[in-house]
Scaffold this active site. Structure first.
Site, PDB file in Angstrom:
ATOM      1  N   GLY A  27       0.844  -1.198   0.000  1.00  0.00           N
ATOM      2  CA  GLY A  27       0.000   0.000   0.000  1.00  0.00           C
ATOM      3  C   GLY A  27       0.879   1.248   0.000  1.00  0.00           C
ATOM      4  O   GLY A  27       2.094   1.156  -0.192  1.00  0.00           O
ATOM      5  N   HIS A  33       5.236   2.141  -7.881  1.00  0.00           N
ATOM      6  CA  HIS A  33       4.264   1.043  -7.965  1.00  0.00           C
ATOM      7  C   HIS A  33       3.454   1.142  -9.275  1.00  0.00           C
ATOM      8  O   HIS A  33       3.207   0.140  -9.939  1.00  0.00           O
ATOM      9  CB  HIS A  33       3.247   1.127  -6.812  1.00  0.00           C
ATOM     10  CG  HIS A  33       3.832   0.930  -5.456  1.00  0.00           C
ATOM     11  ND1 HIS A  33       3.878   1.938  -4.517  1.00  0.00           N
ATOM     12  CD2 HIS A  33       4.380  -0.152  -4.863  1.00  0.00           C
ATOM     13  CE1 HIS A  33       4.421   1.469  -3.408  1.00  0.00           C
ATOM     14  NE2 HIS A  33       4.745   0.217  -3.584  1.00  0.00           N
ATOM     15  N   GLN A  57       7.176  -8.878   7.984  1.00  0.00           N
ATOM     16  CA  GLN A  57       8.425  -8.395   7.398  1.00  0.00           C
ATOM     17  C   GLN A  57       8.939  -7.126   8.077  1.00  0.00           C
ATOM     18  O   GLN A  57       9.980  -6.601   7.708  1.00  0.00           O
ATOM     19  CB  GLN A  57       8.289  -8.184   5.891  1.00  0.00           C
ATOM     20  CG  GLN A  57       7.408  -7.025   5.460  1.00  0.00           C
ATOM     21  CD  GLN A  57       7.220  -7.014   3.951  1.00  0.00           C
ATOM     22  OE1 GLN A  57       6.439  -7.771   3.393  1.00  0.00           O
ATOM     23  NE2 GLN A  57       7.948  -6.149   3.250  1.00  0.00           N
ATOM     24  N   LYS A 145      14.432  -1.283  -7.002  1.00  0.00           N
ATOM     25  CA  LYS A 145      14.880  -0.529  -5.818  1.00  0.00           C
ATOM     26  C   LYS A 145      15.143  -1.498  -4.672  1.00  0.00           C
ATOM     27  O   LYS A 145      16.071  -1.334  -3.897  1.00  0.00           O
ATOM     28  CB  LYS A 145      13.830   0.502  -5.405  1.00  0.00           C
ATOM     29  CG  LYS A 145      14.375   1.424  -4.353  1.00  0.00           C
ATOM     30  CD  LYS A 145      13.322   2.261  -3.712  1.00  0.00           C
ATOM     31  CE  LYS A 145      13.523   2.182  -2.238  1.00  0.00           C
ATOM     32  NZ  LYS A 145      12.391   1.714  -1.511  1.00  0.00           N
ATOM     33  N   SER A 181       9.750   6.071  -2.915  1.00  0.00           N
ATOM     34  CA  SER A 181       9.491   5.151  -1.810  1.00  0.00           C
ATOM     35  C   SER A 181       8.346   5.723  -0.990  1.00  0.00           C
ATOM     36  O   SER A 181       8.222   6.950  -0.859  1.00  0.00           O
ATOM     37  CB  SER A 181      10.746   5.050  -0.939  1.00  0.00           C
ATOM     38  OG  SER A 181      10.424   4.527   0.326  1.00  0.00           O
ATOM     39  N   SER A 182       7.526   4.832  -0.440  1.00  0.00           N
ATOM     40  CA  SER A 182       6.416   5.306   0.394  1.00  0.00           C
ATOM     41  C   SER A 182       6.957   6.103   1.574  1.00  0.00           C
ATOM     42  O   SER A 182       6.326   7.036   2.062  1.00  0.00           O
ATOM     43  CB  SER A 182       5.611   4.126   0.923  1.00  0.00           C
ATOM     44  OG  SER A 182       5.315   3.261  -0.129  1.00  0.00           O
TER      45      SER A 182
END
Ligand code: PAF
Length: 249
Positions: A27, A33, A57, A145, A181-182
């Protein structure tokens, strides 16, 4: 876009669709993404995206709690691209045994990210194995990445004779060069701009040690800079945010 929460329903759908493309995510979707999603839409008849904030994780509880998830925004983004199915399973359905069974790799998962984040890759490999078994895609898409992650998933799929093709696409970057990146969301605009120095330094032809020193000079807390499997990988902490990146060497 059809939203599927049940594993049973998702498995049934996989049987009916032989050419599924799959993009698994935690998410907090960003252009990186969406790049994977577009590739899947182009290559496959139907595309499934999964959103599952996989707790096994995360070795750091705070990192999990503060992960920038936003399901409503994610749904809008996926709908605008024309994604066919969104799979959003529940934690108790995914881990009915409470994580008693796991997939563990004994070598490459113990170095670099695996050394700094104990148990991280067990969680990643386990959830990816579960998702691939549920979705049964023809192709699954991952970002470079997370190069160590991609390498381990590819090896797992070969080692377990899995039918799915594992594809990795290049890292998508912000204009400054910072890898999407989130977690970038957690940086204020000044820090976000500064963080691009991480990528600029990794790209240089200097030794890993020289690059580490350069990064320290910028005020980054450097976890590692190492060459591995033809790429130079690094991890830093900056303003409370952990960033990873890698470049081809
Ligand atoms: O790269 C990620 O977003 C995650 O590690 C993945 C592959 C979706 C597994 O949870």
């Amino acid at each position: 876009m059809r939203i599927i929460k049940s594993i049973k329903e998702m498995k049934k759908l996989s049987l009916d669709n032989r050419s599924l493309g799959f993009v698994p995510t935690l998410g907090g979707l960003h252009d990186g993404h969406l790049h994977l999603v577009r590739a899947s839409l182009k290559k496959c008849d139907k595309t499934v995206v999964s959103i599952f904030l996989n707790p096994t994780q995360f070795n750091d509880e705070l990192d999990l709690m503060t992960y920038p998830a936003n399901l409503d925004e994610d749904i809008k983004k996926l709908e605008s691209l024309g994604v066919d199915f969104l799979f959003t399973p529940q934690k108790d359905d995914i881990y009915p045994d409470g994580y008693k069974f796991k997939v563990e790799e004994l070598e490459d998962s113990k170095i670099l990210e695996g050394e700094k984040r104990p148990g991280h890759f067990d969680g990643v490999l386990t959830i990816v194995m579960k998702l691939l078994n549920i979705v049964s895609p023809k192709i699954a898409f991952f970002g470079k990445k997370d190069f160590q992650q991609y390498t381990l998933i590819k090896k797992m799929s070969q080692d377990f004779f899995m039918d799915c093709e594992i594809v990795a696409l290049d890292t998508i970057r912000e204009e400054s060069g910072l890898a999407m990146s989130s977690r970038n969301e957690k940086l204020d605009p000044r820090a976000r701009e500064n963080a691009a120095k991480f990528y600029q330094a990794l790209k240089k032809k200097n030794s890993c040690e020289e690059i580490k020193q350069e990064l320290k000079g910028y005020g980054f807390d450097v976890e590692y800079v190492e060459d591995w499997n033809g790429r130079r990988l690094g991890a830093i902490n900056y303003e409370g945010v952990r960033l990873i990146d890698n470049v081809s060497i």
